[in-house]
Write a protein that holds these residues in place. Structure first.
Motif, PDB file in Angstrom:
ATOM      1  N   THR A 272      21.624  12.714 -16.469  1.00 46.09           N
ATOM      2  CA  THR A 272      22.392  13.195 -17.565  1.00 46.09           C
ATOM      3  C   THR A 272      22.369  13.980 -17.406  1.00 46.09           C
ATOM      4  O   THR A 272      23.200  14.679 -18.117  1.00 46.09           O
ATOM      5  CB  THR A 272      21.953  11.684 -18.593  1.00 46.09           C
ATOM      6  OG1 THR A 272      20.168  12.035 -18.963  1.00 46.09           O
ATOM      7  CG2 THR A 272      22.490  10.143 -18.594  1.00 46.09           C
ATOM      8  N   THR A 396      24.915  14.253 -28.414  1.00 48.15           N
ATOM      9  CA  THR A 396      24.301  13.098 -26.869  1.00 48.15           C
ATOM     10  C   THR A 396      24.072  11.991 -28.148  1.00 48.15           C
ATOM     11  O   THR A 396      22.933  12.477 -28.636  1.00 48.15           O
ATOM     12  CB  THR A 396      23.367  13.828 -26.470  1.00 48.15           C
ATOM     13  OG1 THR A 396      22.285  14.247 -27.785  1.00 48.15           O
ATOM     14  CG2 THR A 396      23.766  14.546 -26.125  1.00 48.15           C
ATOM     15  N   TRP A 398      21.760   9.061 -27.784  1.00 46.03           N
ATOM     16  CA  TRP A 398      21.389   6.823 -26.882  1.00 46.03           C
ATOM     17  C   TRP A 398      20.397   7.373 -28.496  1.00 46.03           C
ATOM     18  O   TRP A 398      19.854   7.799 -29.210  1.00 46.03           O
ATOM     19  CB  TRP A 398      20.887   8.231 -25.720  1.00 46.03           C
ATOM     20  CG  TRP A 398      19.962   9.339 -25.942  1.00 46.03           C
ATOM     21  CD1 TRP A 398      20.928  10.719 -26.648  1.00 46.03           C
ATOM     22  CD2 TRP A 398      18.653  10.017 -25.100  1.00 46.03           C
ATOM     23  NE1 TRP A 398      19.828  12.042 -26.515  1.00 46.03           N
ATOM     24  CE2 TRP A 398      18.476  11.094 -25.804  1.00 46.03           C
ATOM     25  CE3 TRP A 398      18.087   9.177 -24.656  1.00 46.03           C
ATOM     26  CZ2 TRP A 398      17.141  12.061 -25.280  1.00 46.03           C
ATOM     27  CZ3 TRP A 398      16.691  10.243 -24.574  1.00 46.03           C
ATOM     28  CH2 TRP A 398      16.087  11.084 -24.716  1.00 46.03           C
ATOM     29  N   THR A 402      17.047   3.621 -24.073  1.00 43.43           N
ATOM     30  CA  THR A 402      18.110   3.780 -22.900  1.00 43.43           C
ATOM     31  C   THR A 402      17.525   4.738 -22.390  1.00 43.43           C
ATOM     32  O   THR A 402      18.090   4.819 -21.879  1.00 43.43           O
ATOM     33  CB  THR A 402      19.239   4.329 -23.340  1.00 43.43           C
ATOM     34  OG1 THR A 402      19.313   5.606 -23.826  1.00 43.43           O
ATOM     35  CG2 THR A 402      19.925   3.306 -24.967  1.00 43.43           C
ATOM     36  N   ILE A 405      20.266   9.877 -22.484  1.00 42.28           N
ATOM     37  CA  ILE A 405      22.216   9.981 -23.149  1.00 42.28           C
ATOM     38  C   ILE A 405      22.872   8.516 -22.360  1.00 42.28           C
ATOM     39  O   ILE A 405      23.121   8.360 -21.428  1.00 42.28           O
ATOM     40  CB  ILE A 405      22.187  11.058 -22.945  1.00 42.28           C
ATOM     41  CG1 ILE A 405      21.658  12.566 -23.120  1.00 42.28           C
ATOM     42  CG2 ILE A 405      24.033  11.483 -23.653  1.00 42.28           C
ATOM     43  CD1 ILE A 405      22.176  14.080 -22.582  1.00 42.28           C
ATOM     44  N   LEU A 406      23.745   8.268 -23.279  1.00 44.60           N
ATOM     45  CA  LEU A 406      24.917   6.776 -22.286  1.00 44.60           C
ATOM     46  C   LEU A 406      26.204   7.493 -22.783  1.00 44.60           C
ATOM     47  O   LEU A 406      26.987   7.750 -22.625  1.00 44.60           O
ATOM     48  CB  LEU A 406      24.311   5.419 -23.718  1.00 44.60           C
ATOM     49  CG  LEU A 406      23.163   4.687 -23.085  1.00 44.60           C
ATOM     50  CD1 LEU A 406      22.942   4.079 -23.762  1.00 44.60           C
ATOM     51  CD2 LEU A 406      22.525   5.052 -21.415  1.00 44.60           C
ATOM     52  N   THR A 483      21.740  -2.871 -29.664  1.00 46.32           N
ATOM     53  CA  THR A 483      21.788  -0.978 -29.807  1.00 46.32           C
ATOM     54  C   THR A 483      20.662  -0.949 -31.584  1.00 46.32           C
ATOM     55  O   THR A 483      19.746  -0.197 -31.476  1.00 46.32           O
ATOM     56  CB  THR A 483      22.753   0.090 -30.212  1.00 46.32           C
ATOM     57  OG1 THR A 483      23.373   0.080 -30.780  1.00 46.32           O
ATOM     58  CG2 THR A 483      23.282  -0.139 -28.417  1.00 46.32           C
TER      59      THR A 483
END
Ligand code: 7RM
Length: 634
Positions: A272, A396, A398, A402, A405-406, A483
């Motif tokens: 990432t 970013t 996240w 997690t 970063i998603l 989340t």
């Protein structure tokens, strides 16, 4: 290093590939690394128990992948550039081989002091190179680091040490923070007094002040390193062995020990990092976070160093000696990628444009933000004044849980839109569900953000409490990782994070559980009960608003004095980041007939919005609302 995505069509292609066959996709990413033994199975999972295992059977050491794997090509390249608090003090550059030697030496120090594989090591330090050295040394010998942000109080530190049963604490004498000198060691002393598990405290000198060293327990870092060998063989770790614990706030009062494991976190943090920031060899990358938070773990230390990057670490604060400190650092070290939090941007924006306008900062290529939603005004200021209109912004999204970063643009590749985290990274399958857990398909929808497939960097459990792990993340919506954030997917399929939907507030990018703050307030001898909510705050994003019910107050009570002492109490129990911005002493809280506090009403009052409280028919005592409203207007 394996391929980095370079074009929009490249992104689309990689994303497709990662969704069609995630195991092949991540196996390929893992091939960048040195495995002492390759894994037997890329992924084994279910979200029911839940059980998440990546690269099972694989054996490796993450520091071997930072150092030995890269040392022939990067020996003399800067690994860490350390910029001290004061611009008058010299910065320090540690090349990969210098950092390697320090990590090996301190690994030996830990071993000599009885730290064994699997032991927990608490680290409570300011942003000095030894913080990174200590964490990497833990990883090298297989000890599990638990870094506690050095702004937490001794009580909060003690809770975390006790929960992890840490054997050793690594700290410093003091810390510099802008114009202030802060004591660190005495906070550790107060914490360790309550912690039977701690046998040793290692102290690095930073500020040089007198500290009390406890005989038989406390040792100086520099003394311990004297004459210690620079040879150290890394411990062999299983891919699923814990790498670290990091405590974060949730909707209950006790902070949760988020556990990250070795193999998956390694692959994910570096993948990432390279793709989001489009890091090129030789670039200087500067993330302004503190290593005490997940952003520092993944994007100052592990992600960058695993990618052979030069990572700049800054000890100080953005507004000292003046509000141009970041921009001075960017020019001095020719920073190419800069990553910070919206709260810092808003604070600097409030200081006016003169500091940033003086600086051309031609080296800057990419700007990043993280930690909280970025409002459009701050986004544009960042884009126009810091990036001079020529640097893409990566917003970013996240979480501590997690690992990396998603949802984020890839810099310069995915077209940005102010306040949007845009699109999921390869391997990430976000879904939006309504309150009943029904998936909202298509674009133009809004709801709860969940992820429906595992990724290598995700947390595996909460330390010592797998049941709570299940309950917190996997029980709300069956079969999905929840989340805690609300999200909107717009007509273009772009994601915009709307903020928390649970009892967590985000103050200057720091996660705070309202229950945690309430408990700290309730410790005050006069407080009977309290309710804490977030409210919009120009700089902090959200401020903390507390409603406190006090015992036996008559008209002559010194409310100001009580409020002050409540604030001091919260400071001592959690730390300054949890200190309420506003406290209102009230005679009762709005509750339902079944005794639940109607936070919705308090949130509205806290934000100064007095109309339309929605359905109040379940209120036990409507008069209390009138009283609170009147008092809040004073
Ligand atoms: C990395 C970090 C996580 C929470 C998360 C969100 C909020 C983080 C963004 C964001 C909007 C973003 N970890 N959050 N990034 N909200 N846009 N780009 O911050 O565990 O400390 O916090 O932060 O609510 O759930 S964290």
């Amino acid at each position: 290093m394996a391929v980095k995505i370079k074009t929009l069509s490249g992104y689309i292609h990689e994303y497709q590939k990662s969704i069609v066959n995630p195991e092949d996709f991540w196996r390929q990413q893992a091939e960048d690394f040195y495995w002492r033994k390759k894994c037997d199975c890329v992924l084994d999972w279910n979200f029911k128990e839940p059980r998440i295992e990546w690269f099972k059977g694989g054996k490796l050491n993450i520091t071997e992948n930072i150092f030995e794997r890269q040392i022939y090509t990067r020996k003399d390249q800067a690994a860490i550039i350390w910029e001290p608090n004061s611009p008058d003090e010299d910065s320090v550059t540690l090349s990969y081989s210098e950092l390697f030697n320090k990590v090996k030496q301190f690994s030996n120090v830990l071993l000599q002091n009885g730290v064994e594989k699997g032991d927990r090591v608490a680290i409570y330090m300011p942003m000095i190179p030894e913080l990174a050295i200590a964490m990497l040394a833990c990883a090298r010998i297989g000890a599990i680091h638990s870094i506690v942000f050095a702004g937490f109080s001794s009580n909060a530190l003690a809770d975390r040490i006790i929960d992890a049963q840490a054997k050793i604490v690594i700290t410093s004498d003091g810390a510099y923070r802008g114009a202030k000198k802060i004591v660190i060691k005495s906070i550790v002393d107060a914490a360790v007094e309550k912690c039977d598990s701690v046998k040793t405290v290692i102290v690095k000198r930073r500020t040089g002040e007198d500290v009390n060293m406890v005989d038989g327990r406390d040792l100086w870092w520099d003394d311990l390193c004297q004459g210690v060998s620079l040879d150290n063989e890394a411990e062999t770790m299983d891919a699923e062995d814990p790498l670290f614990i990091l405590y974060t706030s949730g909707s209950t009062d006790k902070p949760k020990g988020v556990v990250h494991t070795t193999g998956g976190y390694m692959v994910f943090s570096s993948y990432t990092f390279r793709n989001v920031f489009q890091y090129n060899q030789g670039d200087v990358y500067f993330c302004s976070a503190d290593i005490g938070w997940i952003t520092g773990h993944s994007y100052i230390v592990y992600g960058p160093l695993l990618s052979g990057a030069t990572s700049l670490m800054f000890e100080g604060i953005p507004t000292w000696p003046d509000a141009g400190r970041y921009w001075d650092i960017v020019e001095k070290h020719k920073v190419n990628q800069f990553y910070t939090a919206p709260t810092a941007i808003r604070a600097l924006m409030a200081e006016g444009n003169e500091f940033v306008e003086k600086k051309e900062m031609p080296s800057l290529k990419v700007l990043g933000t993280v930690g909280e939603p970025i409002n459009e005004e701050a986004w544009h200021w960042y884009h126009d004044h810091v990036g001079k209109g020529r640097c893409p912004i990566v917003d970013t999204w996240w979480q501590t849980e997690t690992g990396g970063i998603l949802i984020s643009p890839l810099a310069g590749i995915i077209p940005t839109k102010p306040s949007y985290a845009t699109l999921p990274l390869p391997g990430i399958k976000p879904v939006i569900v309504d309150a009943e857990g029904k998936e909202l398909k298509g674009n133009g929808v809004e709801g709860n953000l969940c992820i429906k497939f595992p990724w290598p960097g995700m947390t595996r459990t909460l330390y010592g409490d797998h049941k709570r792990f299940y309950e917190t993340y996997f029980s709300t919506f069956k079969g999905l990782y929840f989340t805690g954030d609300g999200v909107k997917r717009d007509e273009d399929g772009y994601y915009r994070i709307l903020g928390r939907v649970d009892d967590v507030i985000n103050v200057s990018g720091h996660r705070m559980g309202t229950a945690e703050v309430e408990n700290a307030i309730n410790e005050h001898p006069l407080v009977v009960e309290s309710a804490v909510v977030g409210y919009p705050h120009d700089i902090k994003g959200q401020g903390i608003y507390a409603f406190a019910v006090c015992n036996d107050l008559d008209d002559s009570a010194d409310e100001e004095g009580i409020i002050k002492s409540i604030k001091i109490g919260v400071n001592n129990i959690i730390g300054p980041i949890a200190r309420p911005d506003k406290i209102l002493i009230v005679s009762g809280l709005p509750k339902t007939r079944s005794g639940k506090i109607m936070r919705r009403i308090l949130r509205k009052i806290a934000s100064g919005d007095y109309d339309n409280f929605g359905d109040t028919s379940t209120l036990l005592d409507p008069d209390i609302v009138e009283e609170i409203i009147d008092k809040s207007k004073l």
